[in-house]
Design a protein around this motif. Structure first.
Motif, PDB file in Angstrom:
ATOM      1  N   UNK A 142      63.385  69.170  -4.981  1.00 27.91           N
ATOM      2  CA  UNK A 142      63.850  69.720  -3.532  1.00 27.91           C
ATOM      3  C   UNK A 142      65.022  70.370  -3.403  1.00 27.91           C
ATOM      4  N   UNK A 143      65.006  71.367  -2.875  1.00 24.87           N
ATOM      5  CA  UNK A 143      66.458  72.033  -2.232  1.00 24.87           C
ATOM      6  C   UNK A 143      66.382  72.185  -0.709  1.00 24.87           C
ATOM      7  N   UNK A 144      67.665  71.888  -0.319  1.00 24.78           N
ATOM      8  CA  UNK A 144      67.644  71.938   1.253  1.00 24.78           C
ATOM      9  C   UNK A 144      69.125  72.542   1.524  1.00 24.78           C
ATOM     10  N   UNK A 145      68.842  73.439   2.714  1.00 23.13           N
ATOM     11  CA  UNK A 145      70.160  73.922   3.449  1.00 23.13           C
ATOM     12  C   UNK A 145      70.311  73.856   4.810  1.00 23.13           C
ATOM     13  N   UNK A 146      71.355  73.323   5.340  1.00 28.64           N
ATOM     14  CA  UNK A 146      71.308  72.840   6.825  1.00 28.64           C
ATOM     15  C   UNK A 146      72.568  73.622   7.386  1.00 28.64           C
ATOM     16  N   UNK A 147      72.438  74.512   8.616  1.00 33.12           N
ATOM     17  CA  UNK A 147      73.340  75.083   9.158  1.00 33.12           C
ATOM     18  C   UNK A 147      73.330  74.796  10.534  1.00 33.12           C
ATOM     19  N   UNK A 148      74.256  75.600  11.251  1.00 33.75           N
ATOM     20  CA  UNK A 148      74.564  75.360  12.599  1.00 33.75           C
ATOM     21  C   UNK A 148      73.347  75.244  13.568  1.00 33.75           C
ATOM     22  N   UNK A 149      72.573  76.310  13.232  1.00 33.44           N
ATOM     23  CA  UNK A 149      71.280  76.743  14.079  1.00 33.44           C
ATOM     24  C   UNK A 149      69.937  76.584  13.446  1.00 33.44           C
ATOM     25  N   UNK A 150      70.197  76.094  11.943  1.00 33.73           N
ATOM     26  CA  UNK A 150      68.988  76.576  11.226  1.00 33.73           C
ATOM     27  C   UNK A 150      68.812  75.340  10.130  1.00 33.73           C
ATOM     28  N   UNK A 151      67.754  75.042   9.502  1.00 32.84           N
ATOM     29  CA  UNK A 151      67.445  74.324   8.333  1.00 32.84           C
ATOM     30  C   UNK A 151      66.407  74.871   7.463  1.00 32.84           C
ATOM     31  N   UNK A 152      66.493  74.700   6.336  1.00 38.61           N
ATOM     32  CA  UNK A 152      65.342  75.262   5.449  1.00 38.61           C
ATOM     33  C   UNK A 152      65.200  74.206   4.082  1.00 38.61           C
ATOM     34  N   UNK A 153      64.026  74.241   3.595  1.00 42.22           N
ATOM     35  CA  UNK A 153      63.822  73.349   2.276  1.00 42.22           C
ATOM     36  C   UNK A 153      62.791  73.972   1.697  1.00 42.22           C
ATOM     37  N   UNK A 154      63.008  73.706   0.157  1.00 43.26           N
ATOM     38  CA  UNK A 154      61.958  74.066  -0.734  1.00 43.26           C
ATOM     39  C   UNK A 154      61.601  72.778  -1.654  1.00 43.26           C
ATOM     40  N   UNK A 155      60.265  72.656  -1.570  1.00 44.95           N
ATOM     41  CA  UNK A 155      59.784  71.702  -2.600  1.00 44.95           C
ATOM     42  C   UNK A 155      58.700  71.925  -3.649  1.00 44.95           C
ATOM     43  N   UNK A 156      58.895  71.418  -4.753  1.00 42.02           N
ATOM     44  CA  UNK A 156      58.068  71.824  -5.910  1.00 42.02           C
ATOM     45  C   UNK A 156      57.836  70.503  -6.547  1.00 42.02           C
TER      46      UNK A 156
END
Length: 351
Positions: A142-156
């Motif tokens: 898994x890889x995740x990114x968290x920002x001030x107004x957004x968040x996203x992630x990838x799962x393999x």
């Protein structure tokens, strides 16, 4: 047919004790979450007892950026309420049933968190936990990114004998009131029940289904009083078309062997397209909480209305109720097994 195979009780009582035990020393943390359950059904009068470890293991902080963990852990993510297409383990994330507690998978993982915005996890999945089969020998990245107004992630995730699972989830805060989000997944499924053109064998179980995609788009609006309204649309490529759904119910009604096959291998969702609405009270309200949920199947036209509410009596004792009302007919997905149900009870916090 006639509840002969499913054997669902009309009346049942359950007592469940959930414990949350933790110990920490330096960078090492031990956690155990055992559950003890006693169930009794008025239909047969035979109580059943069960004890299991829902979660438990050790976590070790190796450095500022690295951590390791081993044990039974709930690996869940994504903002969706109805279903979670981006998860290989918890397609049904139980957010529609506040009484249910997810059980973890048996795993060992290594996590790299170089800063507050990013994290990467590599995990080996040794088993599916106490109440499920499969997943043994799986790998997860898994890889995740968290920002001030957004968040996203990838799962393999790769399970032996199955195709690669790929999942994406993301959310964006448009303003103080509006949240936009989505989840997607591409996968094959094991023990997949599929329709055929043979009237004598209307469906079969395949060890590996063809690859399909599942997508969910949603939006949430938060009112000034803290109440939240969620609207979601789900398309499940693994769902059955009209002919397959008709064969499913026709075969289950005509032949006890096929009925048992349909009951055992019933897919997570029978149709392909759904709308889901959630209206819930302020989660920060200490006195109580309520939640209304409406699910409509665009595939067969069936609907289910569910409501959950709880009220704190004296700080330690909470009374709760969960009710469901389905409208889809005996050959509709939402009404096939349970049409109406009501659960009432008490939750007592231990000192």
């Amino acid at each position: 047919p006639g509840n002969r195979l499913a054997g669902l009780a009309r009346h049942a009582a359950t007592a469940e004790a959930r414990f949350n035990l933790e110990a920490e020393q330096g960078g090492l943390r031990l956690y155990l979450r055992p559950n003890l359950i006693a169930r009794g059904a008025r239909d047969d009068g035979q109580p059943r007892y069960e004890g299991y470890l829902g979660q438990g293991g050790v976590r070790l902080r190796l450095s500022e950026a690295w951590s390791a963990a081993a044990g039974r852990e709930v690996l869940n993510w994504g903002p969706a309420q109805f279903r979670s297409p981006s998860s290989p383990f918890y397609f049904d994330n139980s957010r529609g049933n506040p009484l249910r507690e997810l059980s973890g998978v048996d795993m060992a993982r290594l996590t790299w968190t170089p800063d507050r915005a990013h994290s990467v996890t590599l995990a080996y999945i040794a088993g599916a936990g106490h109440d499920a089969a499969g997943l043994r020998g799986s790998w997860l990245l898994t890889a995740d990114r968290r920002g001030r107004d957004h968040a996203a992630g990838l799962a393999l995730e790769k399970t032996p004998g199955q195709g690669l699972f790929a999942g994406l989830h993301g959310r964006y805060t448009l303003n103080d009131a509006v949240l936009l989000y989505g989840e997607a997944g591409s996968s094959t499924r094991a023990d997949a029940l599929r329709g055929t053109d043979d009237p004598a064998q209307p469906f079969v179980v395949r060890a590996r289904s063809p690859r399909h995609g599942t997508f969910l788009l949603g939006a949430a609006y938060t009112f000034e009083n803290g109440h939240t309204l969620n609207a979601e649309s789900l398309h499940d490529g693994h769902g059955h078309d009209d002919a397959e759904r008709a064969a499913f119910f026709a075969g289950a009604a005509a032949d006890p062997a096929l009925a048992g096959l349909a009951l055992t291998h019933r897919p997570p969702l029978l149709g392909r397209d759904y709308l889901h609405l959630v209206w819930q009270s302020n989660l920060m309200d200490s006195e109580g909480y309520w939640r209304l949920m409406l699910t409509h199947s665009l595939s067969d036209g069936g609907s289910e209305l569910a409501g959950y509410g709880e009220h704190n009596l004296d700080g330690r004792v909470t009374v709760f109720a969960l009710g469901r009302l389905a409208n889809g007919g005996r050959r509709g997905e939402v009404d096939a097994l349970v049409g109406t149900s009501l659960t009432v009870g008490l939750k007592v916090a231990l000192p």
